[in-house]
Design an enzyme around this catalytic site. Sequence first.
Site, PDB file in Angstrom:
ATOM      1  N   ASP A  65       0.873  -1.177   0.000  1.00  0.00           N
ATOM      2  CA  ASP A  65       0.000   0.000   0.000  1.00  0.00           C
ATOM      3  C   ASP A  65       0.911   1.228   0.000  1.00  0.00           C
ATOM      4  O   ASP A  65       1.623   1.482   0.978  1.00  0.00           O
ATOM      5  CB  ASP A  65      -0.871  -0.052   1.261  1.00  0.00           C
ATOM      6  N   VAL A  66       0.889   1.995  -1.089  1.00  0.00           N
ATOM      7  CA  VAL A  66       1.836   3.121  -1.201  1.00  0.00           C
ATOM      8  C   VAL A  66       1.585   4.211  -0.160  1.00  0.00           C
ATOM      9  O   VAL A  66       2.462   5.052   0.076  1.00  0.00           O
ATOM     10  CB  VAL A  66       1.859   3.752  -2.618  1.00  0.00           C
ATOM     11  N   ASN A  92       1.986   5.760 -10.429  1.00  0.00           N
ATOM     12  CA  ASN A  92       0.681   5.717 -11.089  1.00  0.00           C
ATOM     13  C   ASN A  92      -0.471   5.443 -10.128  1.00  0.00           C
ATOM     14  O   ASN A  92      -1.609   5.811 -10.417  1.00  0.00           O
ATOM     15  CB  ASN A  92       0.726   4.634 -12.181  1.00  0.00           C
ATOM     16  N   TYR A 158      -9.208  14.826  -4.522  1.00  0.00           N
ATOM     17  CA  TYR A 158      -8.504  14.360  -5.730  1.00  0.00           C
ATOM     18  C   TYR A 158      -7.817  15.529  -6.446  1.00  0.00           C
ATOM     19  O   TYR A 158      -6.632  15.468  -6.775  1.00  0.00           O
ATOM     20  CB  TYR A 158      -9.512  13.681  -6.658  1.00  0.00           C
ATOM     21  N   LYS A 162      -3.781  16.195  -6.864  1.00  0.00           N
ATOM     22  CA  LYS A 162      -3.118  16.284  -8.174  1.00  0.00           C
ATOM     23  C   LYS A 162      -2.422  17.644  -8.344  1.00  0.00           C
ATOM     24  O   LYS A 162      -1.333  17.712  -8.930  1.00  0.00           O
ATOM     25  CB  LYS A 162      -4.124  16.032  -9.298  1.00  0.00           C
TER      26      LYS A 162
HETATM   27  C1  BGC Z   1     -10.219  10.880 -13.384  1.00  0.00           C
HETATM   28  C2  BGC Z   1     -11.318  10.372 -14.289  1.00  0.00           C
HETATM   29  C3  BGC Z   1     -11.983  11.530 -15.018  1.00  0.00           C
HETATM   30  C4  BGC Z   1     -10.950  12.409 -15.685  1.00  0.00           C
HETATM   31  C5  BGC Z   1     -11.554  13.633 -16.334  1.00  0.00           C
HETATM   32  C6  BGC Z   1      -9.279  11.722 -14.208  1.00  0.00           C
HETATM   33  O1  BGC Z   1      -8.229  12.174 -13.437  1.00  0.00           O
HETATM   34  O2  BGC Z   1      -9.547   9.781 -12.797  1.00  0.00           O
HETATM   35  O3  BGC Z   1     -12.260   9.654 -13.519  1.00  0.00           O
HETATM   36  O4  BGC Z   1     -12.872  11.043 -15.997  1.00  0.00           O
HETATM   37  O5  BGC Z   1      -9.984  12.811 -14.759  1.00  0.00           O
HETATM   38  O6  BGC Z   1     -12.432  14.316 -15.492  1.00  0.00           O
END
Ligand code: BGC
Length: 260
Positions: A65-66, A92, A158, A162
């Site tokens: 598990d990273v 990744n 998320y 990122k």
């Molecule tokens: C997500 C996808 C999404 C895409 C565009 C990606 O980073 O993992 O689920 O469709 O971005 O929104």
Amino acid sequence: MEIQLLGKRTLVTGANSGIGKAIALALAAAGSDVALNYVVNPQAAQEIAERIQGQGVRALQLKADVSDPQAVSAMFAKVEQSWGGVDLLVNNAGIDGKRALSWEVDLAAWRKVLEVNLFGAFYCAREALKGMVTRKSGVVLNISSVHERIPWHGYSAYATAKAGLSMLTKTLAQEAASHGVRVLALAPGAVKTPISQSVWSDPQALSDLLTKIPYGRMGDPDEIARMVVTLLSDAASYVTGTTVFVDGGMTLYPSFEHGG
Ligand code: BGC
């Protein structure tokens, strides 16, 4: 010029499905040994390892598990023991998390997305960089997302992870450059993988998604994998500290196509 990675030893995290699987197979086809990190579904890792060995290169399966720094250290110790280190790392492994508004989201779930997508990449990068800066050679490639730039309603963890990965990439690149090591990121757009299945398997959600992609279709995992191989190879020997978008134009603000 032929792009190849003959004799390289590459570790790919989250390598047993989706984009990671395509990357692992493309690396083997380019001549690299591939260490496959995964956390669930060992049968898938086994099947990919066999396909990799079928290309005449070595495969290693590494369950870890990273988001757990001790598990990451143990994983790198195992590659060191088996192969004497890694030349290339592809961070990744990632999870989208469950869609939830920030004032409603479960805190543990929010934190987990950061821990896998951002902390996990950092834990792996630091282990890999120790060997790379010593050998004065190597590449760390972080798989980011268009959401390092585009805010994403319901996915604050998320998008935050990122965006953080983008700055982590630049800072690590700055630290590693004088040691002959490149650090860069690749940002996919909407790619047809299990992570986004709920969207592409629903016709209404898919047609909404396609309005956001100037190229008019989702990406294929192989289109990401081919660019990964290129960026890891000497064809990209002068590329560091930046994010390459592979997104069919998703970051071009397609809603402005006909003027503001
Ligand atoms: C997500 C996808 C999404 C895409 C565009 C990606 O980073 O993992 O689920 O469709 O971005 O929104």
